[in-house]
Design a protein around this motif. Sequence first.
Motif, PDB file in Angstrom:
ATOM      1  N   SER A  63      -9.311   2.675   3.391  1.00  0.00           N
ATOM      2  CA  SER A  63      -9.059   4.097   3.550  1.00  0.00           C
ATOM      3  C   SER A  63      -7.660   4.435   3.044  1.00  0.00           C
ATOM      4  N   VAL A  64      -7.375   5.721   2.981  1.00  0.00           N
ATOM      5  CA  VAL A  64      -6.050   6.142   2.517  1.00  0.00           C
ATOM      6  C   VAL A  64      -4.965   5.611   3.448  1.00  0.00           C
ATOM      7  N   LYS A  65      -5.213   5.670   4.767  1.00  0.00           N
ATOM      8  CA  LYS A  65      -4.220   5.201   5.730  1.00  0.00           C
ATOM      9  C   LYS A  65      -4.000   3.696   5.599  1.00  0.00           C
ATOM     10  N   GLU A  66      -5.112   2.941   5.463  1.00  0.00           N
ATOM     11  CA  GLU A  66      -4.986   1.487   5.299  1.00  0.00           C
ATOM     12  C   GLU A  66      -4.256   1.137   4.003  1.00  0.00           C
ATOM     13  N   SER A  67      -4.521   1.900   2.945  1.00  0.00           N
ATOM     14  CA  SER A  67      -3.844   1.663   1.672  1.00  0.00           C
ATOM     15  C   SER A  67      -2.350   1.928   1.788  1.00  0.00           C
ATOM     16  N   GLU A  68      -1.980   2.978   2.525  1.00  0.00           N
ATOM     17  CA  GLU A  68      -0.567   3.285   2.730  1.00  0.00           C
ATOM     18  C   GLU A  68       0.143   2.166   3.480  1.00  0.00           C
ATOM     19  N   VAL A  69      -0.533   1.636   4.521  1.00  0.00           N
ATOM     20  CA  VAL A  69       0.078   0.568   5.313  1.00  0.00           C
ATOM     21  C   VAL A  69       0.267  -0.683   4.463  1.00  0.00           C
ATOM     22  N   ILE A  70      -0.751  -1.057   3.673  1.00  0.00           N
ATOM     23  CA  ILE A  70      -0.632  -2.249   2.832  1.00  0.00           C
ATOM     24  C   ILE A  70       0.483  -2.072   1.805  1.00  0.00           C
ATOM     25  N   ALA A  71       0.541  -0.890   1.183  1.00  0.00           N
ATOM     26  CA  ALA A  71       1.590  -0.643   0.195  1.00  0.00           C
ATOM     27  C   ALA A  71       2.973  -0.747   0.817  1.00  0.00           C
ATOM     28  N   GLN A  72       3.105  -0.234   2.047  1.00  0.00           N
ATOM     29  CA  GLN A  72       4.390  -0.321   2.737  1.00  0.00           C
ATOM     30  C   GLN A  72       4.755  -1.763   3.056  1.00  0.00           C
ATOM     31  N   LEU A 149      -5.953 -10.248  -8.751  1.00  0.00           N
ATOM     32  CA  LEU A 149      -6.948 -10.165  -9.813  1.00  0.00           C
ATOM     33  C   LEU A 149      -7.785  -8.902  -9.635  1.00  0.00           C
ATOM     34  N   GLY A 150      -7.618  -7.963 -10.544  1.00  0.00           N
ATOM     35  CA  GLY A 150      -8.364  -6.724 -10.448  1.00  0.00           C
ATOM     36  C   GLY A 150      -9.766  -6.836 -11.008  1.00  0.00           C
ATOM     37  N   LYS A 151     -10.042  -7.872 -11.822  1.00  0.00           N
ATOM     38  CA  LYS A 151     -11.362  -8.050 -12.428  1.00  0.00           C
ATOM     39  C   LYS A 151     -12.144  -9.159 -11.733  1.00  0.00           C
ATOM     40  N   LEU A 152     -11.893  -9.290 -10.434  1.00  0.00           N
ATOM     41  CA  LEU A 152     -12.510 -10.410  -9.715  1.00  0.00           C
ATOM     42  C   LEU A 152     -14.005 -10.233  -9.563  1.00  0.00           C
ATOM     43  N   GLY A 153     -14.472  -9.019  -9.318  1.00  0.00           N
ATOM     44  CA  GLY A 153     -15.901  -8.842  -9.097  1.00  0.00           C
ATOM     45  C   GLY A 153     -16.308  -7.391  -9.187  1.00  0.00           C
ATOM     46  N   THR A 154     -17.560  -7.151  -8.933  1.00  0.00           N
ATOM     47  CA  THR A 154     -18.086  -5.801  -8.928  1.00  0.00           C
ATOM     48  C   THR A 154     -18.057  -5.255  -7.515  1.00  0.00           C
ATOM     49  N   GLU A 178      -4.506  -3.408  -8.226  1.00  0.00           N
ATOM     50  CA  GLU A 178      -3.561  -2.365  -7.854  1.00  0.00           C
ATOM     51  C   GLU A 178      -4.003  -1.679  -6.566  1.00  0.00           C
ATOM     52  N   ILE A 179      -3.007  -1.269  -5.769  1.00  0.00           N
ATOM     53  CA  ILE A 179      -3.238  -0.507  -4.550  1.00  0.00           C
ATOM     54  C   ILE A 179      -2.673   0.898  -4.756  1.00  0.00           C
ATOM     55  N   ASN A 180      -3.560   1.866  -4.689  1.00  0.00           N
ATOM     56  CA  ASN A 180      -3.126   3.258  -4.760  1.00  0.00           C
ATOM     57  C   ASN A 180      -2.885   3.758  -3.344  1.00  0.00           C
ATOM     58  N   PRO A 181      -1.638   3.950  -2.955  1.00  0.00           N
ATOM     59  CA  PRO A 181      -1.377   4.312  -1.553  1.00  0.00           C
ATOM     60  C   PRO A 181      -1.839   5.716  -1.183  1.00  0.00           C
ATOM     61  N   LYS A 182      -2.257   6.512  -2.168  1.00  0.00           N
ATOM     62  CA  LYS A 182      -2.664   7.887  -1.870  1.00  0.00           C
ATOM     63  C   LYS A 182      -4.165   8.090  -2.017  1.00  0.00           C
ATOM     64  N   GLY A 183      -4.912   7.015  -2.092  1.00  0.00           N
ATOM     65  CA  GLY A 183      -6.361   7.142  -2.231  1.00  0.00           C
ATOM     66  C   GLY A 183      -7.062   5.911  -1.695  1.00  0.00           C
ATOM     67  N   ASN A 185      -9.249   2.424  -1.942  1.00  0.00           N
ATOM     68  CA  ASN A 185      -9.204   1.278  -2.842  1.00  0.00           C
ATOM     69  C   ASN A 185     -10.327   0.311  -2.497  1.00  0.00           C
ATOM     70  N   LYS A 186     -11.027  -0.143  -3.520  1.00  0.00           N
ATOM     71  CA  LYS A 186     -12.064  -1.148  -3.330  1.00  0.00           C
ATOM     72  C   LYS A 186     -11.486  -2.510  -3.682  1.00  0.00           C
TER      73      LYS A 186
END
Length: 581
Positions: A63-72, A149-154, A178-183, A185-186
């Motif tokens: 989620s956006v919140k989880e992405s923000e925490v990981i980026a931080q 690795l961003g190309k790890l899988g589908t 990549e981690i987008n902290p404002k959106g 992420n799969k």
Amino acid sequence: MTSIKTQLPYDYYSLPFCSPSKKQYIPENLGEVLRGDRIVNTPYQVKMMENKTCTVLCAKTLSVKESEVIAQRVKEDYHLHMLIDNLPIATKYRTEDFSEIHYEHGFKLGFEKNGKIYLNNLLNMIIKYHSDDGESYRVVGFEAQAASLGKLGTDDPANIAPEQKCKFPDNVDGLFQEINPKGENKITFAYMVIWEPSNIRWASRWDSYLNMSDVQIHWFSIVNSVVIAIFLSGVVVMILIRTLRRDIAKYNEEDSMDDTIEESGWKLVHGDVFRPPRFRLLFTACVGSGVQLFAMALITLVVAMFGMLSPASRGSLLSAVVFLFVFMGMFAGYFSARLYKTLNGQKWKRAALVTGTLYPGAIAGLAFLLNFFIWGKHSSGAVPFSTMVALLLLWFGISLPLVFLGYYFGYRKYPYEHPVRTNQIPRQVPEQVWYVHPIPSNIMAGILPFGAVFIELFFILTAIWENQFYYLFGFLFLVFLILAMCCSLIAVVVVYFQLCAEDYHWWWRSFLTSSSCSLYVLAYAIFYYINKLEIASFVSGLIYFVYTLMMVFTFWLLTGTIGFYATYYFIRKIYGAVKID
């Protein structure tokens, strides 16, 4: 998860990593809890001698919140820590000139590049094993290679192409996760397991973790400390041999007694030198707490020096410190009581209460205040309520009763015998020269004991704040003995010159002179904070300075007590060696 930038440890599952069907937290000892360790199982499947290539752990949509925490957390340079067979995971790297191999504890959560945040979603576990007979195997190493690795899988982990292996490709933009902290992420998490044979025997498997390239610097520290101790010893020996023996010989010559009294001043105050000091209850409480800390430190260092408190036993050192301090309350009470009775103290129960609560109360108050801020950050470094209750029970249920018990037996003993009687009317202290006053003399006196320990202090601070192992307890024991010698000698020298100036208020002076090196420890800790650490947040800085205050207060009581007892013994000896009418 730990970071040297925030000093706030977090539970592994405070971030949305892949989790097993049932989380099982391992029971921990007191030291592990106080350190903030929280050991829990993971979904990684590792079997002995079974290599694994690309194994997908799970796929997550953050989620956006989880992405923000990981980026931080990535920005704060957090590292993840794992254990296999009680062996911590480490990342191997070489020095810049490729001459030496070093290990960094844990592995990075991710990294920041060109303003973008990347998550390490592939973990390659290299497990080293040793076998003597080819049938039984022992784990002797646990290394990590983390990659993004961003190309790890589908989107569906089951549809990963068979030819897509978990290699470590040349890192170019587009291959990172990549981690987008404002959106949203799969993320697909995966791991590899590689078993490698090793010549390292099981008994030596911690050597690579504890390998320190600065052993020569430790030896330099010892030599530096010994030189300072020899210098101080020479000063004291010169005083004892040249000055004291001459003074005592003249004092004992009845024909020249009158002339001698005019020449020297330390015998003139014989009727006041053992006069009780001001705030004697507080003074004896400080000395009693110092005795308790000295006994705890000495036993801990001796036990650790023989390898019984090694880093392989997680939390054992901190647990031993706490329990030894609690049970050394008997010594605190006994020595404080005898001194209190010697100083004509009458309220022994109140004195026992102050002795039993002075140091633990100060430490508990600071820790309790700090705990609120750590709780607010939801860090695993916050001491749980149940642990706080257990610590209070140790204090009020064991330590304080032992202090009272020691006080009871100590107060029943005869007071210390003094070689001279104390006059009824206090003698007037003459005007003192500027360098004999407390502040200048303490500033000068604290330099030498601090100079004997400051190199070892650097390694201790590094171990505490930069997530390193400290295990050279043999060096630390020698430095501790040299510190005790320096504190004793400098206190004796300063008090001797004070008595020669006919100032008999030496009780607190002897304590404060030797403990003044704690002010230099505080100054060095501030210097270390500014120049060595990258702490920026308020709570992280508060953690550093609160723990620094605890350390400085402990050092103050310990060194002050050592200096006092050395001076007390010295004064009783010199006044017992002269004939006094």
